[in-house]
Design a protein around this motif. Structure first.
Motif, PDB file in Angstrom:
ATOM      1  N   SER A 146     -16.907  16.791 -31.366  1.00 28.81           N
ATOM      2  CA  SER A 146     -17.898  16.275 -32.306  1.00 28.81           C
ATOM      3  C   SER A 146     -17.370  16.323 -33.733  1.00 28.81           C
ATOM      4  O   SER A 146     -17.493  15.356 -34.490  1.00 28.81           O
ATOM      5  N   PHE A 147     -16.754  17.433 -34.080  1.00 27.45           N
ATOM      6  CA  PHE A 147     -16.201  17.593 -35.416  1.00 27.45           C
ATOM      7  C   PHE A 147     -15.098  16.569 -35.662  1.00 27.45           C
ATOM      8  O   PHE A 147     -15.080  15.872 -36.682  1.00 27.45           O
ATOM      9  N   VAL A 148     -14.165  16.465 -34.723  1.00 32.15           N
ATOM     10  CA  VAL A 148     -13.031  15.545 -34.876  1.00 32.15           C
ATOM     11  C   VAL A 148     -13.532  14.098 -34.962  1.00 32.15           C
ATOM     12  O   VAL A 148     -13.085  13.327 -35.823  1.00 32.15           O
ATOM     13  N   LEU A 149     -14.460  13.714 -34.105  1.00 32.98           N
ATOM     14  CA  LEU A 149     -14.990  12.357 -34.125  1.00 32.98           C
ATOM     15  C   LEU A 149     -15.582  12.016 -35.492  1.00 32.98           C
ATOM     16  O   LEU A 149     -15.279  10.969 -36.067  1.00 32.98           O
ATOM     17  N   GLU A 150     -16.417  12.886 -36.017  1.00 31.81           N
ATOM     18  CA  GLU A 150     -17.059  12.615 -37.313  1.00 31.81           C
ATOM     19  C   GLU A 150     -16.033  12.566 -38.444  1.00 31.81           C
ATOM     20  O   GLU A 150     -16.152  11.751 -39.363  1.00 31.81           O
ATOM     21  N   GLU A 151     -15.003  13.398 -38.377  1.00 35.30           N
ATOM     22  CA  GLU A 151     -13.946  13.367 -39.395  1.00 35.30           C
ATOM     23  C   GLU A 151     -13.146  12.070 -39.313  1.00 35.30           C
ATOM     24  O   GLU A 151     -12.806  11.477 -40.338  1.00 35.30           O
ATOM     25  N   TYR A 154     -22.841   1.568 -35.368  1.00 36.61           N
ATOM     26  CA  TYR A 154     -23.053   0.879 -36.619  1.00 36.61           C
ATOM     27  C   TYR A 154     -23.240   1.903 -37.730  1.00 36.61           C
ATOM     28  O   TYR A 154     -23.815   2.966 -37.508  1.00 36.61           O
ATOM     29  N   PRO A 155     -22.752   1.596 -38.925  1.00 38.05           N
ATOM     30  CA  PRO A 155     -22.935   2.534 -40.048  1.00 38.05           C
ATOM     31  C   PRO A 155     -24.416   2.747 -40.322  1.00 38.05           C
ATOM     32  O   PRO A 155     -25.228   1.859 -40.108  1.00 38.05           O
ATOM     33  N   GLY A 156     -24.702   3.883 -40.832  1.00 36.01           N
ATOM     34  CA  GLY A 156     -26.108   4.101 -41.167  1.00 36.01           C
ATOM     35  C   GLY A 156     -26.429   5.472 -41.296  1.00 36.01           C
ATOM     36  O   GLY A 156     -26.826   6.382 -41.537  1.00 36.01           O
ATOM     37  N   ILE A 173     -17.818   0.779 -35.651  1.00 34.87           N
ATOM     38  CA  ILE A 173     -16.681   1.350 -34.931  1.00 34.87           C
ATOM     39  C   ILE A 173     -16.926   1.123 -33.447  1.00 34.87           C
ATOM     40  O   ILE A 173     -17.985   1.457 -32.923  1.00 34.87           O
ATOM     41  N   ALA A 174     -15.926   0.560 -32.785  1.00 31.26           N
ATOM     42  CA  ALA A 174     -16.032   0.241 -31.362  1.00 31.26           C
ATOM     43  C   ALA A 174     -15.052   1.095 -30.572  1.00 31.26           C
ATOM     44  O   ALA A 174     -14.045   1.568 -31.102  1.00 31.26           O
ATOM     45  N   LEU A 175     -15.366   1.283 -29.297  1.00 29.63           N
ATOM     46  CA  LEU A 175     -14.461   2.004 -28.404  1.00 29.63           C
ATOM     47  C   LEU A 175     -14.788   1.651 -26.964  1.00 29.63           C
ATOM     48  O   LEU A 175     -15.854   1.129 -26.671  1.00 29.63           O
ATOM     49  N   GLY A 176     -13.857   1.912 -26.095  1.00 31.63           N
ATOM     50  CA  GLY A 176     -14.052   1.673 -24.669  1.00 31.63           C
ATOM     51  C   GLY A 176     -14.011   2.993 -23.915  1.00 31.63           C
ATOM     52  O   GLY A 176     -13.258   3.892 -24.262  1.00 31.63           O
ATOM     53  N   VAL A 177     -14.843   3.104 -22.889  1.00 31.21           N
ATOM     54  CA  VAL A 177     -14.900   4.294 -22.041  1.00 31.21           C
ATOM     55  C   VAL A 177     -14.747   3.835 -20.593  1.00 31.21           C
ATOM     56  O   VAL A 177     -15.439   2.912 -20.151  1.00 31.21           O
ATOM     57  N   GLN A 178     -13.844   4.466 -19.862  1.00 26.16           N
ATOM     58  CA  GLN A 178     -13.681   4.124 -18.456  1.00 26.16           C
ATOM     59  C   GLN A 178     -14.993   4.365 -17.718  1.00 26.16           C
ATOM     60  O   GLN A 178     -15.698   5.337 -17.977  1.00 26.16           O
ATOM     61  N   ILE A 234     -14.236   9.228 -38.205  1.00 29.02           N
ATOM     62  CA  ILE A 234     -15.120   8.171 -38.718  1.00 29.02           C
ATOM     63  C   ILE A 234     -15.090   8.159 -40.245  1.00 29.02           C
ATOM     64  O   ILE A 234     -15.014   7.085 -40.862  1.00 29.02           O
ATOM     65  N   LYS A 235     -15.097   9.310 -40.872  1.00 30.31           N
ATOM     66  CA  LYS A 235     -15.002   9.387 -42.339  1.00 30.31           C
ATOM     67  C   LYS A 235     -13.693   8.765 -42.817  1.00 30.31           C
ATOM     68  O   LYS A 235     -13.670   8.031 -43.812  1.00 30.31           O
TER      69      LYS A 235
END
Length: 87
Positions: free
Chosen positions: A30-35, A85-87, A49-54, A37-38
Motif C-alpha cells: 500500500s505504501f509503495v503503490l501510493e508513493e 482516476y485522480p481525485g 493510472i491503468a494496470l493489468g491483473v492476471q 502514484i505520487k
C-alpha cells in the motif's frame, strides 16, 4: 517497479508491483503503490493510472480495488485491466 506513460490513453500504466510473499500483509504494498502514484503525478502530471491483473490473481485484484482502482471492460490475453482516476 516499472511504469511508463501511454500517450494514446492519456494515462500512465503501472507495469509491475511485486512484494515478496514474506512481507505481504504489513502495508508495504500500500505504501509503495501510493508513493509510485505520487511519482507518476509529479513526472507526468495528474492523470489516470491503468494496470493489468492476471485473472487468477484474486488477492491482487482486491488490493487494487481497495486502493481506488476500478475494473474496466478490457482484457489482454489473461490480464483484466483496472484504472484509477485522480481525485
Amino acid at each position: 517497479i516499472q511504469y511508463n506513460s501511454i500517450e494514446y490513453f492519456f494515462a500512465s500504466y503501472l507495469y509491475k508491483l511485486i512484494i515478496d510473499k514474506r512481507y505481504r500483509g504489513y502495508g508495504i504494498g500500500s505504501f509503495v503503490l501510493e508513493e509510485v502514484i505520487k511519482i507518476i503525478y509529479c513526472e507526468y502530471g495528474t492523470r489516470p493510472i491503468a494496470l493489468g491483473v492476471q485473472q487468477d490473481k484474486i488477492r491482487a485484484a482486491k488490493f487494487y480495488l481497495k486502493h481506488g482502482f476500478e475494473r474496466v471492460n478490457a482484457m489482454d490475453e489473461d490480464d483484466i485491466y483496472y484504472i484509477r482516476y485522480p481525485g
